[in-house]
Design an enzyme around this catalytic site. Sequence first.
Site, PDB file in Angstrom:
ATOM      1  CB  CYS A 170      -1.100   0.150   1.527  1.00  0.00           C
ATOM      2  SG  CYS A 170      -2.126   1.463   1.753  1.00  0.00           S
ATOM      3  CB  CYS A 204      -0.632   3.129   4.225  1.00  0.00           C
ATOM      4  SG  CYS A 204      -1.861   1.910   3.608  1.00  0.00           S
ATOM      5  CG  ASP A 205       3.636   1.729   4.077  1.00  0.00           C
ATOM      6  OD1 ASP A 205       2.792   1.386   5.676  1.00  0.00           O
ATOM      7  OD2 ASP A 205       3.185  -0.211   3.991  1.00  0.00           O
TER       8      ASP A 205
END
Length: 362
Positions: free
Chosen positions: A186, A189-190
């Site tokens: 992701c 997200c990261d």
Amino acid sequence: MSDPEPTATAVAEPPAAAATAAANPPVGTEPAAAAAADPTTRPAAEREPVGARDGFHRVVVLGSGPAGFTAALYASRADLAPLLLEGNQPGGQLTITTDVENYPGFPDGILGPELMDKMREQVRRFGTECKFEAAVEVDLDVRPFVVRTDENVYRAQTLIVATGATAKLLGLPSEEHLMGYGVSACATCDGFFFRDKEVVIVGGGDTAMEEALFLTRYATKVTVVHRRDELRASKIMQDRAFAHGKIAWVWNSVVTEVLGSREGGVEAVRLHNKKTGADSVFPTQGVFVAIGHQPNTEIFRGRLEMNDVGYIRVREPTSRTNVDGVFACGDAMDPIYRQAVTAAGTGCRAAMDAERWIEVQD
Ligand code: NAP
């Protein structure tokens, strides 16, 4: 959502669930006893108003993506007071994306998580009960259907399956070992953790292009590793990615190993060129896997008809499944379009089908 396999043995219930179960016939109760306690089989005059009673719901929706929320919206506006179990990823896949530019009504785009918060707010306004629980087991052989979560047991006259899909992984031991230590599925997200670093993204579809473009905000260089010499992504996404100066390309290649350690993070990937047969080591500090999705339908396997991959089969053009009273919508049944707006459309269908089905039963 990655629900475990359904088991034949009953799931142990915490105290709250035990109280619910005491008021309800447990899974496997004799049909006659179950029918006596079933509000839908009692005369209309004795029936409760539509909605919840002792864990019983006219409509239970599994999943909280655009399909689930739209199904809940229509069911609640039809006065069916649905219960919506949000699943393991509340808000679904759009919560791990950034700008959504192709959902009608938002000319300037909208952030995925914001769109899902709005959908939740909208269904609550009309009486949907949203719970942050995930179904771990369903029994579709009893009426009402039984849905178990880790916390509770629910009974449903109709079930709307909107469990969506989950990102696929490469299946490498090194990928699993370094997941969260430089390997991610992701970018949204990261990506932040890869500021001023060089990263690799695996895949050639729209997700890979979208994530590659997103990662350019942080990384100094993003290399797309694709197993063919032609992308699967839509033309507009390809054009954007090809035009970006920070994006580089490695064609006809697969990642066979991620090199590094949990202490030091990712250092490189081992690549295999499928055309030349050559193996090489490609230095990188991060690996993002963007190779598609797997429908979250494991708990229905063996009971609901599915294709080879696990997408639930519906009786087109309806949302009916092979089990009477169970309806499916969204990415759990759609291997082709998989868009937020198409998922929402099928969620609407499922709620209308469920409503009509309940009317006939009554
Ligand atoms: P996808 O279209 O199925 O693409 C998956 C990509 O990963 C393909 O290029 C595939 O290669 C590659 N791949 C699959 N398994 C692999 C493996 N084991 N090793 C290496 N590569 C592998 O999935 P997606 O990109 O997630 O898109 C899914 C759907 O969502 C599509 O309909 C897409 O249009 C839509 N979507 C749209 C947007 C947007 O419009 N903004 C954004 C994201 C997704 P091959 O090409 O060789 O099969």
